[in-house]
Motif scaffolding. Structure first.
Motif, PDB file in Angstrom:
ATOM      1  N   TRP A   1       1.072  -8.735  -3.937  1.00  0.00           N
ATOM      2  CA  TRP A   1       1.302  -9.843  -3.005  1.00  0.00           C
ATOM      3  C   TRP A   1       0.278  -9.904  -1.876  1.00  0.00           C
ATOM      4  O   TRP A   1       0.201 -10.903  -1.169  1.00  0.00           O
ATOM      5  CB  TRP A   1       2.708  -9.737  -2.391  1.00  0.00           C
ATOM      6  CG  TRP A   1       3.041  -8.353  -1.901  1.00  0.00           C
ATOM      7  CD1 TRP A   1       3.743  -7.398  -2.591  1.00  0.00           C
ATOM      8  CD2 TRP A   1       2.669  -7.758  -0.657  1.00  0.00           C
ATOM      9  NE1 TRP A   1       3.813  -6.242  -1.864  1.00  0.00           N
ATOM     10  CE2 TRP A   1       3.158  -6.437  -0.661  1.00  0.00           C
ATOM     11  CE3 TRP A   1       1.965  -8.199   0.464  1.00  0.00           C
ATOM     12  CZ2 TRP A   1       2.979  -5.557   0.405  1.00  0.00           C
ATOM     13  CZ3 TRP A   1       1.778  -7.326   1.526  1.00  0.00           C
ATOM     14  CH2 TRP A   1       2.287  -6.026   1.485  1.00  0.00           C
TER      15      TRP A   1
ATOM     16  N   GLY B   1      -1.783  -2.967  -8.056  1.00  0.00           N
ATOM     17  CA  GLY B   1      -0.479  -2.731  -7.442  1.00  0.00           C
ATOM     18  C   GLY B   1      -0.313  -1.266  -7.117  1.00  0.00           C
ATOM     19  O   GLY B   1      -1.291  -0.558  -6.878  1.00  0.00           O
TER      20      GLY B   1
ATOM     21  N   GLY C   1      -4.571   3.462  -1.893  1.00  0.00           N
ATOM     22  CA  GLY C   1      -5.646   4.170  -1.198  1.00  0.00           C
ATOM     23  C   GLY C   1      -5.106   4.883   0.034  1.00  0.00           C
ATOM     24  O   GLY C   1      -3.995   4.605   0.495  1.00  0.00           O
TER      25      GLY C   1
HETATM   26  P1  NAD Z   1       3.765  -3.259  -7.120  1.00  0.00           P
HETATM   27  O1  NAD Z   1       3.216  -2.178  -7.967  1.00  0.00           O
HETATM   28  O2  NAD Z   1       5.164  -3.175  -6.681  1.00  0.00           O
HETATM   29  O3  NAD Z   1       3.647  -4.663  -7.911  1.00  0.00           O
HETATM   30  C1  NAD Z   1       2.422  -5.154  -8.387  1.00  0.00           C
HETATM   31  C2  NAD Z   1       2.714  -6.128  -9.525  1.00  0.00           C
HETATM   32  O4  NAD Z   1       3.255  -5.412 -10.634  1.00  0.00           O
HETATM   33  C3  NAD Z   1       3.731  -7.210  -9.179  1.00  0.00           C
HETATM   34  O5  NAD Z   1       3.360  -8.436  -9.767  1.00  0.00           O
HETATM   35  C4  NAD Z   1       4.996  -6.654  -9.800  1.00  0.00           C
HETATM   36  O6  NAD Z   1       5.962  -7.651 -10.089  1.00  0.00           O
HETATM   37  C5  NAD Z   1       4.453  -6.034 -11.080  1.00  0.00           C
HETATM   38  N1  NAD Z   1       5.322  -5.023 -11.697  1.00  0.00           N
HETATM   39  C6  NAD Z   1       6.288  -4.268 -11.106  1.00  0.00           C
HETATM   40  N2  NAD Z   1       6.886  -3.473 -12.035  1.00  0.00           N
HETATM   41  C7  NAD Z   1       6.265  -3.718 -13.219  1.00  0.00           C
HETATM   42  C8  NAD Z   1       6.407  -3.207 -14.535  1.00  0.00           C
HETATM   43  N3  NAD Z   1       7.323  -2.274 -14.827  1.00  0.00           N
HETATM   44  N4  NAD Z   1       5.603  -3.673 -15.517  1.00  0.00           N
HETATM   45  C9  NAD Z   1       4.663  -4.603 -15.236  1.00  0.00           C
HETATM   46  N5  NAD Z   1       4.483  -5.144 -14.017  1.00  0.00           N
HETATM   47  C10 NAD Z   1       5.269  -4.705 -13.014  1.00  0.00           C
HETATM   48  O7  NAD Z   1       2.758  -3.436  -5.887  1.00  0.00           O
HETATM   49  P2  NAD Z   1       2.888  -4.426  -4.631  1.00  0.00           P
HETATM   50  O8  NAD Z   1       3.965  -3.922  -3.746  1.00  0.00           O
HETATM   51  O9  NAD Z   1       2.946  -5.853  -5.089  1.00  0.00           O
HETATM   52  O10 NAD Z   1       1.463  -4.222  -3.933  1.00  0.00           O
HETATM   53  C11 NAD Z   1       1.184  -3.155  -3.080  1.00  0.00           C
HETATM   54  C12 NAD Z   1       0.386  -2.081  -3.795  1.00  0.00           C
HETATM   55  O11 NAD Z   1      -0.766  -2.657  -4.382  1.00  0.00           O
HETATM   56  C13 NAD Z   1      -0.137  -0.994  -2.867  1.00  0.00           C
HETATM   57  O12 NAD Z   1       0.069   0.276  -3.420  1.00  0.00           O
HETATM   58  C14 NAD Z   1      -1.631  -1.288  -2.774  1.00  0.00           C
HETATM   59  O13 NAD Z   1      -2.462  -0.199  -2.489  1.00  0.00           O
HETATM   60  C15 NAD Z   1      -1.909  -1.838  -4.102  1.00  0.00           C
HETATM   61  N6  NAD Z   1      -3.119  -2.664  -4.079  1.00  0.00           N
HETATM   62  C16 NAD Z   1      -4.242  -2.137  -4.636  1.00  0.00           C
HETATM   63  C17 NAD Z   1      -5.426  -2.857  -4.635  1.00  0.00           C
HETATM   64  C18 NAD Z   1      -6.653  -2.305  -5.267  1.00  0.00           C
HETATM   65  O14 NAD Z   1      -7.497  -3.077  -5.673  1.00  0.00           O
HETATM   66  N7  NAD Z   1      -6.809  -0.992  -5.370  1.00  0.00           N
HETATM   67  C19 NAD Z   1      -5.466  -4.117  -4.035  1.00  0.00           C
HETATM   68  C20 NAD Z   1      -4.301  -4.613  -3.457  1.00  0.00           C
HETATM   69  C21 NAD Z   1      -3.117  -3.871  -3.498  1.00  0.00           C
END
Ligand code: NAD
Length: 478
Positions: free
Chosen positions: A149, A226, A251
């Protein structure tokens, strides 16, 4: 009546099986809209559409792909103010940050429009007489793009644009907190002249929509950004069925301030890197590692600056820090502030809830003095919280910086070319910044990390071809 953000499946706008609600984190009385949520069946419809459409798009000319991507990029940039306003309202980053993100999404589409034309390949002699060899790249097929998000336009853009540029068909699943942004992007893509089924948007939960994508034999490749636990689950499921996978995860990025640093610049790098976008960036500088001779002076100046940061409604002029994205994230961040205190870290300022004209998830940016073993210095918090660690000397700072399971980005503030070169070589991170905040990257060069932060080929820039294409070697006896 609230607007309903629909799925886009096989060239048609579709209602969902259930409905979700998107709220404005700056003003909980403001409903951004309702959105369609899919079940496994509806997700499979999108997958079948993408699988059926793959030939049409894979065989399209580079010029056609250029035109489609360029048109998407142009519209994003032309509408950056309006899209930025929507983004700030739905996700909570400030309006200038949100407009910059909409612009960046447009720039990404334009970069990959160019990549669609800049195709590369090799033709070379075989070791066998009379035989020619060609090495070319082809699309991977159907790609599932799963996004978080925190960058609701830029991250989808840097997955969708290369996927389309190199002839793949797409099923895009955004995070449930930002459906309005996903819908706005899908509307622009839907107008660009793509054949039906090449691009599909399916919204809903990770457990339902995300997992269906990950497990489907129709999906050839999965690009996920994510959290670490979800990424690890996806890796296990995808490798079990040998789908290609790319993960960008968390990170705990260090920013090192050496004794010779320009202090104004170092404080500004720390404030921007740690707190802007409410600290909700995978590249946020959450560990500020400061060399002993300047430790006290740096801490004093940073604390003064952090105390004065203007936390308010994301759309208000002059706001520097918007709200935390939702109640759950706010609870997580406050939980870490409690953990920091209970483990003995010293809270120098912030950490308390604040009230504004509208009811929102407002938190005063928190600054800690911590020890390397404290959980707030080791685990990703993903909020407006940073900690300062004291280093005896430059080598100790380097060792502290690398003492983490993550390896996304690392920064160093120094006036010494020798130290800058040394740290660029020795920091165990995918990206290194010298005299710049750890957050803030360009759209035309690779993005990604090492260790627990990332898995698979890099995103963005020409390097994105590694993930979104597959190599073919052809031999011809003329
Ligand atoms: P999240 O892992 O909760 O969700 C990310 C996405 O995965 C969402 O669309 C979610 O609905 C989906 N998802 C959740 N469970 C799943 C499953 N079992 N199978 C498939 N898809 C599933 O993360 P978030 O809270 O949306 O974002 C925050 C995290 O993202 C933080 O840890 C952050 O560091 C990371 N992030 C990393 C980068 C990068 O490029 N390294 C960039 C932005 C955010």
């Amino acid at each position: 009546m609230a607007q309903l953000f629909k799925h886009y499946i096989n060239g048609r706008w579709e209602t969902g099986v259930t409905i979700g609600v998107s709220e404005n984190p700056s003003d909980l009385a403001d409903v951004v809209g309702e959105f369609a949520r899919a079940d496994a069946n509806q997700t499979e419809q999108a997958l079948r559409a993408a699988a059926d459409a793959r030939g049409a798009w894979a065989d399209s000319t580079p010029q056609r792909r250029f035109e489609v991507l360029d048109a998407i990029g142009s519209e994003l940039i032309a509408r950056k103010e309006e899209l930025g306003k929507l983004l700030a309202r739905e996700e909570g980053k400030t309006l200038p940050e949100a407009i910059a993100e909409a612009t960046r999404a447009g720039m990404i589409f334009k970069f990959f429009a160019g990549e669609a034309l800049r195709l590369r390949g090799d033709r070379l002699p075989s070791v066998r007489p009379g035989v020619d060899v060609e090495v070319t790249r082809e699309p991977v097929g159907v790609v599932a793009l799963i996004a978080p998000w925190n960058f609701p336009l830029a991250i989808p853009a840097w997955k969708i644009a290369p996927a389309l540029a190199w002839g793949n068909s797409v099923v895009f699943k955004p995070a449930e907190l930002v459906p309005a942004c996903a819908f706005a992007l899908a509307e622009i893509i839907a107008r660009s002249g793509l054949p039906a089924g090449v691009f599909n948007l399916v919204m809903g939960s990770g457990r339902m929509v995300g997992q269906t994508l990950v497990d489907s034999p129709l999906v050839d490749a999965i690009s996920f950004t994510g959290s670490v636990p979800v990424g690890e689950g996806i890796l296990a499921a995808a490798s079990a069925r040998r789908a290609k996978v790319q993960l960008e995860m968390g990170g705990k990025n260090p920013l090192i301030v050496l004794a010779d640093a320009d202090m104004d610049q170092a404080v500004e790098c720390a404030v921007q890197g740690a707190y802007f976008s409410t600290g909700q960036r995978c590249t946020a500088s959450s560990r500020l590692i400061v060399e002993a001779p300047v430790h006290q002076a740096f801490v004093d100046r940073l604390r003064e600056r952090v105390r004065k940061l203007k936390v308010d409604h994301a759309l208000k002029r002059g706001t520097e820090i918007g709200p935390v994205v939702d109640a759950r994230q706010l609870e997580t961040v406050r939980g870490y502030i409690d953990i920091g205190r209970s483990e003995g870290a010293e809270l120098l300022c912030g950490g308390e809830l604040i009230e504004r004209e509208t009811r929102g998830h407002y938190l005063a940016p928190a600054l800690f003095l911590a020890q390397p073993q404290h959980r707030i210095a080791r685990e990703e918090i993903f909020g407006p919280v940073a900690c300062v660690l004291r280093a005896d000397d430059a080598e100790h700072a380097l060792a502290l910086a690398n003492d983490t399971p993550f390896g996304l980005c690392a920064g160093v503030c120094t006036r010494s070319l020798k130290q800058a070169s040394h740290f660029k070589r020795q920091l165990q991170a995918g990206m290194v910044m010298v005299n710049l905040p750890t957050a803030g990257v360009d759209p035309h060069v690779p993005f990604g990390g090492r260790k627990g932060s990332s898995y698979g080929p890099r995103e963005q820039g020409a390097y994105a071809a590694e993930f979104y294409t597959t190599v073919k070697t052809a031999y011809t006896l003329a």
